[in-house]
Design a protein around this motif. Structure first.
Motif, PDB file in Angstrom:
ATOM      1  N   ARG A   1      15.514  44.457  10.703  1.00  0.00           N
ATOM      2  CA  ARG A   1      16.483  44.742   9.643  1.00  0.00           C
ATOM      3  C   ARG A   1      17.552  45.725  10.143  1.00  0.00           C
ATOM      4  N   ILE A   2      17.138  46.714  10.900  1.00  0.00           N
ATOM      5  CA  ILE A   2      18.088  47.666  11.476  1.00  0.00           C
ATOM      6  C   ILE A   2      19.065  46.950  12.403  1.00  0.00           C
ATOM      7  N   TRP A   3      18.548  46.052  13.246  1.00  0.00           N
ATOM      8  CA  TRP A   3      19.421  45.330  14.176  1.00  0.00           C
ATOM      9  C   TRP A   3      20.433  44.465  13.426  1.00  0.00           C
ATOM     10  N   LYS A   4      19.969  43.769  12.400  1.00  0.00           N
ATOM     11  CA  LYS A   4      20.866  42.891  11.640  1.00  0.00           C
ATOM     12  C   LYS A   4      21.929  43.695  10.881  1.00  0.00           C
ATOM     13  N   LEU A   5      21.519  44.784  10.262  1.00  0.00           N
ATOM     14  CA  LEU A   5      22.487  45.636   9.567  1.00  0.00           C
ATOM     15  C   LEU A   5      23.484  46.251  10.551  1.00  0.00           C
ATOM     16  N   SER A   6      22.989  46.698  11.690  1.00  0.00           N
ATOM     17  CA  SER A   6      23.863  47.277  12.708  1.00  0.00           C
ATOM     18  C   SER A   6      24.882  46.252  13.188  1.00  0.00           C
ATOM     19  N   GLU A   7      24.417  45.062  13.431  1.00  0.00           N
ATOM     20  CA  GLU A   7      25.321  43.996  13.871  1.00  0.00           C
ATOM     21  C   GLU A   7      26.389  43.719  12.807  1.00  0.00           C
ATOM     22  N   PHE A   8      25.973  43.662  11.550  1.00  0.00           N
ATOM     23  CA  PHE A   8      26.919  43.416  10.463  1.00  0.00           C
ATOM     24  C   PHE A   8      27.981  44.510  10.403  1.00  0.00           C
ATOM     25  N   VAL A   9      27.534  45.762  10.488  1.00  0.00           N
ATOM     26  CA  VAL A   9      28.468  46.893  10.405  1.00  0.00           C
ATOM     27  C   VAL A   9      29.412  46.896  11.611  1.00  0.00           C
ATOM     28  N   ILE A  10      28.861  46.739  12.792  1.00  0.00           N
ATOM     29  CA  ILE A  10      29.655  46.832  14.020  1.00  0.00           C
ATOM     30  C   ILE A  10      30.682  45.713  14.136  1.00  0.00           C
ATOM     31  N   THR A  11      30.322  44.517  13.694  1.00  0.00           N
ATOM     32  CA  THR A  11      31.207  43.362  13.872  1.00  0.00           C
ATOM     33  C   THR A  11      32.003  43.008  12.627  1.00  0.00           C
ATOM     34  N   HIS A  12      31.964  43.841  11.607  1.00  0.00           N
ATOM     35  CA  HIS A  12      32.688  43.550  10.363  1.00  0.00           C
ATOM     36  C   HIS A  12      34.180  43.360  10.651  1.00  0.00           C
ATOM     37  N   THR A  13      34.781  42.420   9.991  1.00  0.00           N
ATOM     38  CA  THR A  13      36.200  42.112  10.208  1.00  0.00           C
ATOM     39  C   THR A  13      37.117  43.290   9.866  1.00  0.00           C
ATOM     40  N   PHE A  14      36.653  44.210   9.055  1.00  0.00           N
ATOM     41  CA  PHE A  14      37.457  45.377   8.700  1.00  0.00           C
ATOM     42  C   PHE A  14      37.925  46.127   9.938  1.00  0.00           C
ATOM     43  N   TRP A  15      37.078  46.213  10.957  1.00  0.00           N
ATOM     44  CA  TRP A  15      37.425  46.997  12.144  1.00  0.00           C
ATOM     45  C   TRP A  15      38.626  46.412  12.866  1.00  0.00           C
ATOM     46  N   GLY A  16      38.882  45.115  12.694  1.00  0.00           N
ATOM     47  CA  GLY A  16      40.050  44.488  13.309  1.00  0.00           C
ATOM     48  C   GLY A  16      41.364  44.921  12.686  1.00  0.00           C
ATOM     49  N   THR A  17      41.305  45.562  11.536  1.00  0.00           N
ATOM     50  CA  THR A  17      42.529  46.028  10.878  1.00  0.00           C
ATOM     51  C   THR A  17      42.961  47.397  11.389  1.00  0.00           C
ATOM     52  N   LEU A  18      42.142  48.006  12.230  1.00  0.00           N
ATOM     53  CA  LEU A  18      42.430  49.337  12.775  1.00  0.00           C
ATOM     54  C   LEU A  18      42.433  49.264  14.296  1.00  0.00           C
ATOM     55  N   SER A  19      43.046  50.246  14.927  1.00  0.00           N
ATOM     56  CA  SER A  19      43.015  50.281  16.385  1.00  0.00           C
ATOM     57  C   SER A  19      42.940  51.721  16.871  1.00  0.00           C
ATOM     58  N   GLY A  20      42.522  51.850  18.107  1.00  0.00           N
ATOM     59  CA  GLY A  20      42.489  53.145  18.776  1.00  0.00           C
ATOM     60  C   GLY A  20      41.792  54.245  18.001  1.00  0.00           C
ATOM     61  N   PRO A  21      42.422  55.413  17.959  1.00  0.00           N
ATOM     62  CA  PRO A  21      41.813  56.573  17.296  1.00  0.00           C
ATOM     63  C   PRO A  21      41.547  56.341  15.801  1.00  0.00           C
ATOM     64  N   ASP A  22      42.366  55.510  15.160  1.00  0.00           N
ATOM     65  CA  ASP A  22      42.145  55.228  13.734  1.00  0.00           C
ATOM     66  C   ASP A  22      40.806  54.530  13.525  1.00  0.00           C
ATOM     67  N   ARG A  23      40.462  53.624  14.425  1.00  0.00           N
ATOM     68  CA  ARG A  23      39.178  52.915  14.326  1.00  0.00           C
ATOM     69  C   ARG A  23      38.024  53.889  14.537  1.00  0.00           C
ATOM     70  N   VAL A  24      38.153  54.738  15.535  1.00  0.00           N
ATOM     71  CA  VAL A  24      37.104  55.728  15.816  1.00  0.00           C
ATOM     72  C   VAL A  24      36.914  56.653  14.620  1.00  0.00           C
ATOM     73  N   ASP A  25      38.018  57.153  14.094  1.00  0.00           N
ATOM     74  CA  ASP A  25      37.945  58.059  12.941  1.00  0.00           C
ATOM     75  C   ASP A  25      37.323  57.370  11.732  1.00  0.00           C
ATOM     76  N   ALA A  26      37.679  56.105  11.508  1.00  0.00           N
ATOM     77  CA  ALA A  26      37.143  55.366  10.358  1.00  0.00           C
ATOM     78  C   ALA A  26      35.644  55.120  10.524  1.00  0.00           C
ATOM     79  N   ARG A  27      35.193  54.836  11.731  1.00  0.00           N
ATOM     80  CA  ARG A  27      33.752  54.631  11.952  1.00  0.00           C
ATOM     81  C   ARG A  27      32.982  55.915  11.641  1.00  0.00           C
ATOM     82  N   THR A  28      33.507  57.042  12.073  1.00  0.00           N
ATOM     83  CA  THR A  28      32.884  58.333  11.771  1.00  0.00           C
ATOM     84  C   THR A  28      32.906  58.590  10.271  1.00  0.00           C
TER      85      THR A  28
END
Length: 121
Positions: free
Chosen positions: A77-104
């Motif tokens: 369950r942890i692996w599947k949730l992690s995969e979902f979070v990491i590969t979510h399409t939302f991250w494609g709307t951000l780049s560089g430092p903005d993506r890092v800051d948003a993940r944090t």
């Protein structure tokens, strides 16, 4: 209480990250009373050997099969949730430092409130 977010995260992403925190806490609680080794082991005591990092482990019969399956289910369950979070399409709307800051920010925004944390251990 979790900090207010600046980023408008999609609900499914925020929910998945919250569930990931919960499942990690559940796995941690599950492991607390389990033997140190999943499989049978004679253990060891090398404190007197003079090694730079001596350790002691008691003998153990290992885990019951049902505990092994329960741990595997939580890890899956942890692996599947992690995969979902990491590969979510939302991250494609951000780049560089903005993506890092948003993940944090997502991690902070999805953490359980202190009262919730205290009640889970």
């Amino acid at each position: 209480m979790p900090e207010q977010t600046v980023t408008a995260f999609p609900k499914d992403l925020l929910d998945a990250r919250r569930e990931l925190h919960e499942v990690h806490a559940e796995l941690h609680a599950f492991l607390e009373d389990k033997p140190w080794s999943v499989g049978p082991s004679e253990g060891w005591d090398d404190v007197e050997t003079g090694r730079w990092s001596p350790s002691v482990r008691p003998a153990t019969d290992g885990w019951a099969e049902e505990d092994i399956r329960a741990r595997e289910a939580l890890q899956e369950r942890i692996w599947k949730l992690s995969e979902f979070v990491i590969t979510h399409t939302f991250w494609g709307t951000l780049s560089g430092p903005d993506r890092v800051d948003a993940r944090t920010e997502l991690i902070q925004a999805s953490m359980p409130a202190p009262a919730e944390t205290e009640s889970t251990g």
